[in-house]
Write a protein that holds these residues in place. Structure first.
Motif, PDB file in Angstrom:
ATOM      1  N   UNK A 180      42.843  85.042  39.949  1.00 34.25           N
ATOM      2  CA  UNK A 180      42.704  85.443  41.358  1.00 34.25           C
ATOM      3  C   UNK A 180      41.241  85.605  41.724  1.00 34.25           C
ATOM      4  N   UNK A 181      40.475  86.295  40.861  1.00 31.10           N
ATOM      5  CA  UNK A 181      39.043  86.497  41.115  1.00 31.10           C
ATOM      6  C   UNK A 181      38.314  85.156  41.184  1.00 31.10           C
ATOM      7  N   UNK A 182      38.650  84.257  40.274  1.00 32.13           N
ATOM      8  CA  UNK A 182      38.026  82.924  40.245  1.00 32.13           C
ATOM      9  C   UNK A 182      38.344  82.141  41.516  1.00 32.13           C
ATOM     10  N   UNK A 183      39.617  82.141  41.908  1.00 31.17           N
ATOM     11  CA  UNK A 183      40.050  81.381  43.097  1.00 31.17           C
ATOM     12  C   UNK A 183      39.388  81.930  44.358  1.00 31.17           C
ATOM     13  N   UNK A 184      39.344  83.258  44.483  1.00 30.27           N
ATOM     14  CA  UNK A 184      38.724  83.869  45.665  1.00 30.27           C
ATOM     15  C   UNK A 184      37.227  83.581  45.726  1.00 30.27           C
ATOM     16  N   UNK A 185      36.549  83.692  44.574  1.00 31.10           N
ATOM     17  CA  UNK A 185      35.113  83.382  44.536  1.00 31.10           C
ATOM     18  C   UNK A 185      34.869  81.938  44.919  1.00 31.10           C
ATOM     19  N   UNK A 186      35.707  81.050  44.384  1.00 31.36           N
ATOM     20  CA  UNK A 186      35.576  79.621  44.679  1.00 31.36           C
ATOM     21  C   UNK A 186      35.821  79.357  46.160  1.00 31.36           C
ATOM     22  N   UNK A 187      36.850  80.021  46.715  1.00 30.27           N
ATOM     23  CA  UNK A 187      37.191  79.825  48.131  1.00 30.27           C
ATOM     24  C   UNK A 187      36.057  80.298  49.038  1.00 30.27           C
ATOM     25  N   UNK A 188      35.554  81.511  48.774  1.00 31.94           N
ATOM     26  CA  UNK A 188      34.492  82.077  49.615  1.00 31.94           C
ATOM     27  C   UNK A 188      33.233  81.225  49.558  1.00 31.94           C
ATOM     28  N   UNK A 189      32.818  80.864  48.334  1.00 30.21           N
ATOM     29  CA  UNK A 189      31.587  80.091  48.172  1.00 30.21           C
ATOM     30  C   UNK A 189      31.738  78.668  48.688  1.00 30.21           C
ATOM     31  N   UNK A 190      32.867  78.011  48.349  1.00 34.45           N
ATOM     32  CA  UNK A 190      33.058  76.613  48.768  1.00 34.45           C
ATOM     33  C   UNK A 190      33.249  76.494  50.268  1.00 34.45           C
ATOM     34  N   UNK A 191      34.001  77.430  50.860  1.00 34.13           N
ATOM     35  CA  UNK A 191      34.220  77.375  52.314  1.00 34.13           C
ATOM     36  C   UNK A 191      32.899  77.432  53.060  1.00 34.13           C
ATOM     37  N   UNK A 192      32.083  78.439  52.715  1.00 30.37           N
ATOM     38  CA  UNK A 192      30.793  78.576  53.406  1.00 30.37           C
ATOM     39  C   UNK A 192      29.855  77.420  53.063  1.00 30.37           C
ATOM     40  N   UNK A 193      29.916  76.956  51.803  1.00 28.39           N
ATOM     41  CA  UNK A 193      29.033  75.865  51.387  1.00 28.39           C
ATOM     42  C   UNK A 193      29.400  74.549  52.070  1.00 28.39           C
ATOM     43  N   UNK A 194      30.698  74.240  52.157  1.00 33.90           N
ATOM     44  CA  UNK A 194      31.141  72.993  52.795  1.00 33.90           C
ATOM     45  C   UNK A 194      30.773  72.983  54.275  1.00 33.90           C
ATOM     46  N   UNK A 195      31.028  74.118  54.958  1.00 31.88           N
ATOM     47  CA  UNK A 195      30.660  74.219  56.383  1.00 31.88           C
ATOM     48  C   UNK A 195      29.156  74.010  56.555  1.00 31.88           C
ATOM     49  N   UNK A 196      28.385  74.646  55.671  1.00 30.56           N
ATOM     50  CA  UNK A 196      26.921  74.551  55.743  1.00 30.56           C
ATOM     51  C   UNK A 196      26.436  73.133  55.463  1.00 30.56           C
ATOM     52  N   UNK A 197      27.006  72.475  54.461  1.00 29.97           N
ATOM     53  CA  UNK A 197      26.610  71.103  54.122  1.00 29.97           C
ATOM     54  C   UNK A 197      26.919  70.144  55.269  1.00 29.97           C
ATOM     55  N   UNK A 198      28.115  70.269  55.842  1.00 30.22           N
ATOM     56  CA  UNK A 198      28.495  69.402  56.968  1.00 30.22           C
ATOM     57  C   UNK A 198      27.554  69.629  58.151  1.00 30.22           C
ATOM     58  N   UNK A 199      27.295  70.912  58.451  1.00 30.03           N
ATOM     59  CA  UNK A 199      26.413  71.242  59.579  1.00 30.03           C
ATOM     60  C   UNK A 199      25.012  70.678  59.364  1.00 30.03           C
ATOM     61  N   UNK A 200      24.462  70.878  58.175  1.00 33.83           N
ATOM     62  CA  UNK A 200      23.088  70.442  57.921  1.00 33.83           C
ATOM     63  C   UNK A 200      22.967  68.934  57.725  1.00 33.83           C
ATOM     64  N   UNK A 201      24.033  68.282  57.304  1.00 30.68           N
ATOM     65  CA  UNK A 201      24.030  66.815  57.228  1.00 30.68           C
ATOM     66  C   UNK A 201      23.867  66.237  58.625  1.00 30.68           C
ATOM     67  N   UNK A 202      24.615  66.799  59.574  1.00 28.08           N
ATOM     68  CA  UNK A 202      24.489  66.359  60.972  1.00 28.08           C
ATOM     69  C   UNK A 202      23.136  66.731  61.559  1.00 28.08           C
ATOM     70  N   UNK A 203      22.630  67.895  61.178  1.00 24.36           N
ATOM     71  CA  UNK A 203      21.312  68.333  61.663  1.00 24.36           C
ATOM     72  C   UNK A 203      20.220  67.387  61.186  1.00 24.36           C
TER      73      UNK A 203
END
Length: 318
Positions: free
Chosen positions: A204-227
């Motif tokens: 559970x701890x692993x999945x939540x850490x992965x979800x929190x980090x990946x969600x914010x990271x994916x959004x950030x990567x997509x945003x900055x790729x377009x930027x």
């Protein structure tokens, strides 16, 4: 039956307190480390508090970008206070006992504020995407209602995810010893101390850490790729430099936050590398909050101007 009695007596509710081990190998440098971290702590609090104060006090900084920055700085102030005061006491006095409820309260606020910080970073990257890629619609899209909704979503999501994890860890059985090999009540060492079957909790701890980090990271990567694509297409070099400078500070903060947290939390087994985790956690809890005010304001002319104006007003009021 008699063999099972100690296990029942030593469950999570029977634990009175834990001992935070801190840094036993360098405890002889405790007073020096106390002074260094006290100065760092005061500088971090002052830097983030100044950002919040300037943004709230200056009408020219009442924009979505600075609104998100002020919320992020406020979260950083709170985040620092969940860990650093106890760390200072450990450096000064050595090992410290912490009660069972206080330990899990610290755990909750540390991870709640940390998760909220990552979601805010993702929101800030979206804000930069709209500002640079859709400048004509920026104020229409990022209005007060949208900004408030995004911030509320960050805190609600973080609260929901972290509450479930902390409650689950607090319900584990702890059979001793109750020494946490860390300077605060981190999830990994707490799970490691349990004598229950911890595999579901670790997952559970692993999945939540992965979800929190990946969600914010994916959004950030997509945003900055377009930027980046938009910046490259700008006609003049001056415009490209100006657009990139507003984002570069954000990227520096991102690399520090993601780097330390991925090293600590995104692994299936929580029982290894405890010493390394302590060092990486110092980066996340001490270094990053100190650098954030410097990085975000170093090349920001609007903040410099607002700071000068605020200082002038303070001098005139005297």
């Amino acid at each position: 039956l008699t063999k099972e009695m100690p296990m029942e007596m030593e469950n999570g509710t029977a634990v009175q307190e834990f001992t935070l081990e801190g840094f036993p190998d360098i405890q002889h440098l405790g007073k020096f480390l106390f002074l260094v971290h006290l100065l760092t702590y005061l500088a971090s609090i002052a830097g983030n508090a100044v950002i919040v104060t300037i943004i709230c006090a200056n009408s020219r900084l009442q924009t979505p970008m600075y609104f998100f920055l002020s919320i992020f700085s406020f979260v950083e102030c709170c985040f620092i206070n969940t860990v650093i005061p106890k760390l200072l006491v450990i450096f000064l006095l050595g090992k410290q006992n912490v009660s069972f409820p206080a330990c899990f309260i610290q755990t909750f606020f540390f991870f709640f504020l940390g998760a909220a910080g990552f979601f805010l970073i993702a929101v800030m990257s979206l804000d930069r995407y709209v500002a640079i890629c859709k400048p004509l619609h920026y104020l229409t899209i990022m209005n007060l209602k949208t900004c408030s909704f995004l911030v509320t979503t960050c805190f609600t999501l973080a609260f929901t995810l972290i509450t479930g994890l902390v409650v689950k860890v607090s319900q584990l059985s702890f059979c001793g010893p109750y020494v946490i090999p860390h300077f605060f009540c981190d999830i990994g060492p707490l799970i490691h101390l349990s004598c229950s079957d911890t595999k579901p909790t670790e997952m559970l701890a692993f999945v939540l850490a992965l979800f929190i980090l990946l969600t914010s990271l994916i959004i950030t990567i997509i945003a900055y790729s377009n930027i980046i694509v938009t910046i490259v297409q700008l006609p003049s070099a001056r415009e490209r430099q100006k657009a990139f400078s507003t984002c570069s500070s954000h990227l520096i903060v991102l690399s520090l936050m993601y780097g330390s947290c991925v090293f600590i939390y995104v692994k299936l087994k929580q029982t290894n590398r405890m010493d390394s985790n302590r060092e990486a956690a110092l980066v996340n809890t001490v270094v990053t909050p100190l650098l954030n005010p410097v990085i975000y304001t170093l090349r920001n002319k609007q903040v410099h101007q607002a700071l000068r104006e605020t200082m002038c007003r303070m001098k005139m009021s005297r």
